[in-house]
Design an enzyme around this catalytic site. Structure first.
Site, PDB file in Angstrom:
ATOM      1  N   GLY A 191       0.703  -1.128  -0.020  1.00 32.62           N
ATOM      2  CA  GLY A 191      -0.050  -0.242  -0.024  1.00 32.62           C
ATOM      3  C   GLY A 191       0.778   1.295  -0.022  1.00 32.62           C
TER       4      GLY A 191
ATOM      5  N   GLU B  23       4.409  -6.694   1.827  1.00 31.39           N
ATOM      6  CA  GLU B  23       3.778  -7.033   0.383  1.00 31.39           C
ATOM      7  C   GLU B  23       3.940  -5.750  -0.454  1.00 31.39           C
ATOM      8  OE1 GLU B  23      -0.015  -8.716   0.994  1.00 31.39           O
ATOM      9  OE2 GLU B  23       0.748 -10.301   2.224  1.00 31.39           O
ATOM     10  N   PRO B  24       5.138  -5.076  -0.815  1.00 34.98           N
ATOM     11  CA  PRO B  24       4.911  -3.974  -1.352  1.00 34.98           C
ATOM     12  C   PRO B  24       4.622  -4.009  -2.929  1.00 34.98           C
ATOM     13  CG  PRO B  24       7.055  -4.395  -0.624  1.00 34.98           C
ATOM     14  CD  PRO B  24       6.119  -5.394  -0.125  1.00 34.98           C
TER      15      PRO B  24
ATOM     16  N   ARG C  99       3.407  -1.410  -5.753  1.00 38.77           N
ATOM     17  CA  ARG C  99       3.707  -0.207  -6.590  1.00 38.77           C
ATOM     18  C   ARG C  99       4.745   0.826  -6.389  1.00 38.77           C
ATOM     19  NH1 ARG C  99      -1.272   2.792  -7.936  1.00 38.77           N
ATOM     20  NH2 ARG C  99      -2.213   1.680  -6.444  1.00 38.77           N
TER      21      ARG C  99
ATOM     22  N   CYS D 228     -12.942   3.563 -28.711  1.00 36.64           N
ATOM     23  CA  CYS D 228     -14.389   4.043 -29.056  1.00 36.64           C
ATOM     24  C   CYS D 228     -15.060   4.294 -27.661  1.00 36.64           C
ATOM     25  CB  CYS D 228     -14.859   3.320 -29.756  1.00 36.64           C
ATOM     26  SG  CYS D 228     -15.331   1.575 -29.265  1.00 36.64           S
ATOM     27  N   GLU D 229     -14.446   4.902 -26.652  1.00 40.36           N
ATOM     28  CA  GLU D 229     -15.024   5.432 -25.326  1.00 40.36           C
ATOM     29  C   GLU D 229     -14.405   6.761 -24.831  1.00 40.36           C
ATOM     30  OE1 GLU D 229     -16.110   2.918 -22.233  1.00 40.36           O
ATOM     31  OE2 GLU D 229     -15.505   1.319 -23.383  1.00 40.36           O
TER      32      GLU D 229
HETATM   33  N1  LLP Z   1      -1.086  -6.880  -0.985  1.00 42.94           N
HETATM   34  C1  LLP Z   1      -2.298  -7.345  -1.263  1.00 42.94           C
HETATM   35  C2  LLP Z   1      -3.112  -8.440  -0.415  1.00 42.94           C
HETATM   36  C3  LLP Z   1      -2.860  -6.526  -2.244  1.00 42.94           C
HETATM   37  O1  LLP Z   1      -4.147  -6.889  -2.488  1.00 42.94           O
HETATM   38  C4  LLP Z   1      -2.196  -5.524  -3.009  1.00 42.94           C
HETATM   39  C5  LLP Z   1      -3.046  -4.603  -3.798  1.00 42.94           C
HETATM   40  C6  LLP Z   1      -0.767  -5.399  -2.410  1.00 42.94           C
HETATM   41  C7  LLP Z   1      -0.314  -6.305  -1.473  1.00 42.94           C
HETATM   42  C8  LLP Z   1      -0.106  -4.495  -3.101  1.00 42.94           C
HETATM   43  O2  LLP Z   1      -0.220  -3.189  -2.848  1.00 42.94           O
HETATM   44  P1  LLP Z   1       0.538  -1.869  -3.657  1.00 42.94           P
HETATM   45  O3  LLP Z   1       1.551  -1.968  -2.504  1.00 42.94           O
HETATM   46  O4  LLP Z   1       0.820  -2.103  -4.815  1.00 42.94           O
HETATM   47  O5  LLP Z   1      -0.325  -0.493  -3.019  1.00 42.94           O
HETATM   48  N2  LLP Z   1      -5.051  -1.451  -9.614  1.00 42.94           N
HETATM   49  C9  LLP Z   1      -4.750  -0.246  -8.552  1.00 42.94           C
HETATM   50  C10 LLP Z   1      -4.246  -1.166  -7.525  1.00 42.94           C
HETATM   51  C11 LLP Z   1      -4.883  -2.457  -6.977  1.00 42.94           C
HETATM   52  C12 LLP Z   1      -4.102  -2.933  -5.718  1.00 42.94           C
HETATM   53  C13 LLP Z   1      -4.555  -4.309  -5.462  1.00 42.94           C
HETATM   54  N3  LLP Z   1      -3.730  -5.031  -4.273  1.00 42.94           N
HETATM   55  C14 LLP Z   1      -4.254   0.717  -9.359  1.00 42.94           C
HETATM   56  O6  LLP Z   1      -3.940   0.750 -10.293  1.00 42.94           O
HETATM   57  O7  LLP Z   1      -4.016   1.782  -8.261  1.00 42.94           O
END
Ligand code: LLP
Length: 423
Positions: free
Chosen positions: A244, A278-279, A281, A347-348
């Site tokens: 997150g 769990e990083p 992004r 086309c959106e």
């Molecule tokens: N752990 C779990 C259980 C998750 O569901 C996710 C992301 C992460 C870790 C990693 O989160 P991050 O560190 O990347 O924030 N498609 C969306 C983001 C969806 C995230 C889904 N889960 C976007 O483009 O912003």
């Protein structure tokens, strides 16, 4: 020079000029910088090394839904990363990229039997369990194949986090995790199961969490629950605190990594467990751009539309979340500004990357990049409008390679058939 930089008026990734990438890979294509990924990993690991004692260093399990290209996975694996997976497909990728199964965690509310079996056979570190029926199914599959599953229960802390309603996961009405009462029930149920060992808790409140206090609020829910489970006779040896971490898309004031690390030190580390993170992004988001060519400049009474060859099927975030992405010209970067709506060919009306954005005046055939596209870019791409999935390129200093060929029309059509009666 590392990362995205301007040399002789031309945008480069590390040492490679983007026009060179466009000539070899074509456009649209994703371009990733290996050095930026390495820097992000080092920043996160470094912050934890400073904040936490040596025996409490977290296992960083890269959330590969952010960017699951095998070369990117391989790079992160070589740095020492583990992996967070959400599907059997991601397990297959992870194993192919050489991840140690003992560093893989499986998450998600809908784990299928085949995927549970594959994870057990591979010998993954743990399942992050999201419901009581899932626990039963894991036990059932494990019993059938004579394995024991290590599980942790995902706590839903009822804390809002996440940069957009659609990427918040920690509120009680979200489909994710279990309330504290059900977590306790889960531990009790697991203690009666032969083929499951319950070891701890997990949590993930959302993605692009820029209300940083949300992390602390969520972490604060853990000590009392850990204590009450321990009092109930359950051993708690693992805490997985999810991902997150936000990145910069525009001019957001973002999470201070050291503050985050201090919360982990103050709230999580004293609970004396293994720590998992769990990083996704954070590791790859700012390491990628979507490189695109201007097809047309369409002037109407109201607007100047920059019609580019990338579209919402290539990068869905603006259409799905109204997400802001920086856009830059690759050359002629000091041209006087013009205000454009930057749109794709789909086309959106939602196929729009930017509205009323000031960019250096561009011409047909010019190249541009959409920034911060390394996470949830290619991994969310589709064949909408029968557009081939774009190519992906990895740059590493003076090396660059196509790490995914652009899809061909044959690739797209090969799994479709016309039934005989229609021929
Ligand atoms: N752990 C779990 C259980 C998750 O569901 C996710 C992301 C992460 C870790 C990693 O989160 P991050 O560190 O990347 O924030 N498609 C969306 C983001 C969806 C995230 C889904 N889960 C976007 O483009 O912003």
């Amino acid at each position: 020079m590392n990362g995205f930089n301007e040399k002789d008026g031309i945008l480069h990734v590390d040492d490679i000029a983007l026009p060179e990438v466009a000539s070899s890979a074509g456009t649209p294509c994703y371009v990733y910088s290996a050095s930026v990924i390495r820097d992000q990993y080092a920043a996160l690991k470094g912050a934890m090394e400073i904040a936490l004692p040596a025996d409490r260093q977290p296992l960083l399990c890269y959330a590969c839904k952010a960017n699951s290209n095998l070369a990117v996975l391989s790079l992160l694996r070589s740095l020492g990363c583990g992996l967070e997976i959400i599907s059997e497909g991601e397990l297959v990728r992870g194993l192919k990229a050489g991840f140690d199964p003992a560093k893989i965690v499986s998450t998600g509310v809908g784990k299928q039997k085949s995927e549970i079996k594959a994870c057990l056979e591979a010998g993954i570190h743990q399942f992050n369990v999201e419901s009581l029926p899932e626990l039963e199914r894991i036990n059932e599959v494990a019993t059938k194949i004579g394995k024991t599953a290590s599980v942790v229960f995902r706590l839903n802390p009822d804390v809002a986090g996440g940069g957009h309603d659609k990427i918040s996961t920690g509120r009680s009405h979200d489909k994710f995790g279990l309330g504290a009462e059900n977590v306790t029930k889960g531990f009790e149920a697991a203690s009666t199961m032969e083929n499951v060992t319950a070891l701890g808790l997990s949590m993930h409140i959302g993605s692009q969490v820029f209300t940083v206090e949300s992390f602390r609020e969520a972490f604060d829910k853990l000590p009392a629950l850990v204590e009450s489970l321990r009092e109930g006779g359950h051993e708690i040896t693992r805490l997985d605190i999810g991902g997150g971490f936000p990145i910069v898309y525009d001019d957001e004031k973002l999470l201070d990594l050291d503050a985050y690390a201090a919360w982990v030190r103050d709230i999580i580390a004293p609970l004396n467990t293994e720590i998992i993170m769990e990083p996704g992004r954070y590791l790859v988001g700012n390491a990628g751009v979507l490189l695109t060519e201007v097809l047309y400049i369409k002037e109407t009474d109201d607007r100047s539309f920059l019609v580019i060859d990338a579209a919402m099927n290539d990068l869905l975030r603006p259409a799905l979340y109204d997400a802001f992405h920086g856009i830059e010209a690759v050359a002629n970067r000091s041209n006087a500004a013009t205000t454009y709506d930057v749109v794709g060919p789909v086309c959106e009306s939602s196929d729009i990357f930017a509205e009323q954005r000031n960019l250096p005046t561009m011409a047909q055939g010019d190249l541009a990049v959409i920034r911060s596209a390394g996470a949830y870019g290619f991994s969310m791409a589709s064949n909408y409008n029968t557009r081939p999935l774009p190519a992906e390129v990895l740059v590493d200093g003076s090396n660059h390679a196509i790490i995914r060929q652009r899809q061909s029309f044959d690739d797209i059509l090969k799994s479709e058939t016309i039934p005989d009666w229609l021929k």
